[in-house]
Design a protein around this motif. Structure first.
Motif, PDB file in Angstrom:
ATOM      1  N   CYS A  21       0.832  -1.210   0.000  1.00  0.00           N
ATOM      2  CA  CYS A  21       0.000   0.000   0.000  1.00  0.00           C
ATOM      3  C   CYS A  21       0.861   1.252   0.000  1.00  0.00           C
ATOM      4  O   CYS A  21       0.513   2.267  -0.616  1.00  0.00           O
ATOM      5  CB  CYS A  21      -0.923   0.009   1.221  1.00  0.00           C
ATOM      6  SG  CYS A  21      -2.366  -1.059   1.054  1.00  0.00           S
ATOM      7  N   VAL A  22       1.982   1.184   0.676  1.00  0.00           N
ATOM      8  CA  VAL A  22       2.894   2.328   0.744  1.00  0.00           C
ATOM      9  C   VAL A  22       3.701   2.445  -0.535  1.00  0.00           C
ATOM     10  O   VAL A  22       3.709   3.482  -1.205  1.00  0.00           O
ATOM     11  CB  VAL A  22       3.838   2.197   1.960  1.00  0.00           C
ATOM     12  CG1 VAL A  22       4.844   3.338   1.986  1.00  0.00           C
ATOM     13  CG2 VAL A  22       3.041   2.146   3.253  1.00  0.00           C
ATOM     14  N   THR A  23       4.402   1.374  -0.891  1.00  0.00           N
ATOM     15  CA  THR A  23       5.343   1.460  -2.014  1.00  0.00           C
ATOM     16  C   THR A  23       4.639   1.645  -3.357  1.00  0.00           C
ATOM     17  O   THR A  23       5.149   2.359  -4.226  1.00  0.00           O
ATOM     18  CB  THR A  23       6.229   0.211  -2.057  1.00  0.00           C
ATOM     19  OG1 THR A  23       5.424  -0.965  -2.183  1.00  0.00           O
ATOM     20  CG2 THR A  23       7.062   0.096  -0.775  1.00  0.00           C
ATOM     21  N   SER A  24       3.474   1.031  -3.540  1.00  0.00           N
ATOM     22  CA  SER A  24       2.759   1.203  -4.804  1.00  0.00           C
ATOM     23  C   SER A  24       2.263   2.633  -4.973  1.00  0.00           C
ATOM     24  O   SER A  24       2.326   3.198  -6.073  1.00  0.00           O
ATOM     25  CB  SER A  24       1.586   0.220  -4.895  1.00  0.00           C
ATOM     26  OG  SER A  24       2.044  -1.104  -4.985  1.00  0.00           O
ATOM     27  N   CYS A  25       1.767   3.225  -3.896  1.00  0.00           N
ATOM     28  CA  CYS A  25       1.335   4.626  -3.966  1.00  0.00           C
ATOM     29  C   CYS A  25       2.499   5.542  -4.327  1.00  0.00           C
ATOM     30  O   CYS A  25       2.368   6.451  -5.154  1.00  0.00           O
ATOM     31  CB  CYS A  25       0.720   5.062  -2.642  1.00  0.00           C
ATOM     32  SG  CYS A  25      -0.962   4.482  -2.368  1.00  0.00           S
ATOM     33  N   ASP A  27       5.223   4.734  -5.942  1.00  0.00           N
ATOM     34  CA  ASP A  27       5.617   4.485  -7.323  1.00  0.00           C
ATOM     35  C   ASP A  27       4.697   5.206  -8.298  1.00  0.00           C
ATOM     36  O   ASP A  27       5.151   5.822  -9.270  1.00  0.00           O
ATOM     37  CB  ASP A  27       5.609   2.979  -7.593  1.00  0.00           C
ATOM     38  CG  ASP A  27       5.941   2.654  -9.029  1.00  0.00           C
ATOM     39  OD1 ASP A  27       7.061   2.991  -9.480  1.00  0.00           O
ATOM     40  OD2 ASP A  27       5.089   2.065  -9.728  1.00  0.00           O
ATOM     41  N   ILE A  28       3.396   5.136  -8.059  1.00  0.00           N
ATOM     42  CA  ILE A  28       2.447   5.833  -8.931  1.00  0.00           C
ATOM     43  C   ILE A  28       2.674   7.342  -8.859  1.00  0.00           C
ATOM     44  O   ILE A  28       2.618   8.047  -9.867  1.00  0.00           O
ATOM     45  CB  ILE A  28       1.003   5.471  -8.560  1.00  0.00           C
ATOM     46  CG1 ILE A  28       0.742   3.992  -8.862  1.00  0.00           C
ATOM     47  CG2 ILE A  28       0.005   6.338  -9.319  1.00  0.00           C
ATOM     48  CD1 ILE A  28      -0.594   3.481  -8.349  1.00  0.00           C
ATOM     49  N   ALA A  29       2.952   7.843  -7.647  1.00  0.00           N
ATOM     50  CA  ALA A  29       3.228   9.274  -7.501  1.00  0.00           C
ATOM     51  C   ALA A  29       4.417   9.685  -8.367  1.00  0.00           C
ATOM     52  O   ALA A  29       4.385  10.731  -9.034  1.00  0.00           O
ATOM     53  CB  ALA A  29       3.514   9.599  -6.036  1.00  0.00           C
ATOM     54  N   ASN A  30       5.446   8.861  -8.392  1.00  0.00           N
ATOM     55  CA  ASN A  30       6.607   9.164  -9.232  1.00  0.00           C
ATOM     56  C   ASN A  30       6.232   9.171 -10.708  1.00  0.00           C
ATOM     57  O   ASN A  30       6.666  10.039 -11.474  1.00  0.00           O
ATOM     58  CB  ASN A  30       7.715   8.136  -8.993  1.00  0.00           C
ATOM     59  CG  ASN A  30       8.378   8.305  -7.640  1.00  0.00           C
ATOM     60  OD1 ASN A  30       8.247   9.337  -6.990  1.00  0.00           O
ATOM     61  ND2 ASN A  30       9.095   7.280  -7.212  1.00  0.00           N
TER      62      ASN A  30
END
Length: 318
Positions: A21-25, A27-30
């Motif tokens: 939940c943390v890392t995917s968000c 990554d999408i933000a980047n």
């Protein structure tokens, strides 16, 4: 600043969703323009690979004990292994050390137990998965545990509730760092509900009653949820259930700890909150769809439950 480094602490028995939940968000933000971008690193003791609750194995990016540079955000993941992790003095000591290097400190789900053991929640208000809140409060009486919110931010320290609440907390971090537009883009990318305010309850009215073993209460719950704009007064519900009003009230007080009227109002308010935050419907339309007689009735329900009117709830960043 070239990047925002987010250090995610993990251990055997961690919940994969607490990490993803943390890392995917991030990554999408980047991918949609976070500047400076995020860089997530998974830290474990000895840089060992870890086995998640689900059996999936993850390889660490860096050894927890070797990480020693100022960084942006510390996130301690939760999972079934949280108590064993909190009993490991090396892991707890390094979490305490890293907290002093981070701009902000946070936990996902039962990762709050590790933060508490490290003394990072002392005197602070915090949350965790609702199933483990009593245990956290009992084990750490100097922590002000509140089992209800999906996340709580107390100064530089933030804690989130059960599992996917980490997504909501991460969205709030992204909004703080890069603004509402980018956070909304991330929410759209994850098909998430932007944005559940931190104070929203972990135990949604729409699922809580499923815990009841009483078939009649469950049947009534399903009827209420699917007929929000119908007459759901106590006499009408009693006739639908084929019981007296007095027996209906007794059933709800026993299994839901609310009167039928209180429960109906709560479900309507929660449904309205979802529409307010996930659609652009006018408040009058929201009131009609959810069974409120007027926008003023809707407004009063929001004030009673959330402390703000629906118009301000819709604008609230988190």
């Amino acid at each position: 600043m070239d990047e925002r480094l987010v250090a995610v602490v993990a251990y055997d028995g961690v919940e994969l969703l607490d990490i993803a939940c943390v890392t995917s968000c991030l990554d999408i933000a980047n991918r949609i323009g976070a500047s400076p971008p995020y860089r997530a690193m998974l830290l474990t003791l000895g840089r060992r690979s870890i086995t998640c609750d689900s059996g999936i194995q993850l390889q660490a990016d860096e050894a927890l004990e070797r990480f020693n540079e100022p960084f942006d955000t510390l996130m301690v993941s939760g999972g079934l292994g949280h108590e064993e992790a909190a009993s490991d003095p090396r892991l707890v000591g390094h979490v305490r050390r890293l907290a002093a290097l981070a701009r902000r400190v946070s936990s996902a789900c039962t990762g709050a137990t590790v933060l508490a053991e490290a003394g990072l929640l002392t005197g602070r208000r915090a949350t965790t998965h609702w199933m483990y809140a009593d245990k956290l409060a009992e084990s750490y009486p100097d922590v002000q545990v509140d089992a209800d919110p999906i996340y709580i931010r107390d100064g530089q320290v933030a804690t989130s509730g059960g599992v996917t609440s980490a997504l909501d907390l991460t969205l709030s971090f992204i909004e703080e760092d890069h603004g509402e537009a980018l956070a909304r883009g991330v929410a759209m990318g994850t098909v998430a509900y932007l944005q559940r305010p931190g104070g929203q309850s972990q135990m949604s009215m729409f699922v809580a009653t499923r815990l009841s073993g009483d078939l009649l209460v469950r049947r009534l719950r399903d009827h209420i949820v699917s007929h929000l704009n119908s007459d759901l007064s106590t006499p009408v519900l009693a006739r639908f259930a084929g019981v007296s009003e007095r027996h209906l009230s007794r059933l709800f007080l026993t299994h839901v700890e609310q009167t039928p009227a209180q429960y109906v109002r709560g479900v309507r308010t929660e449904a309205a909150a979802h529409l307010v935050m996930s659609t652009e419907l006018p408040l009058g339309a929201v009131a009609r769809q959810c069974g409120f007689g007027s926008t003023e009735s809707l407004r009063q329900a929001f004030l009673d439950r959330y402390g703000v009117p629906p118009s301000k709830y819709r604008r609230a960043p988190a």
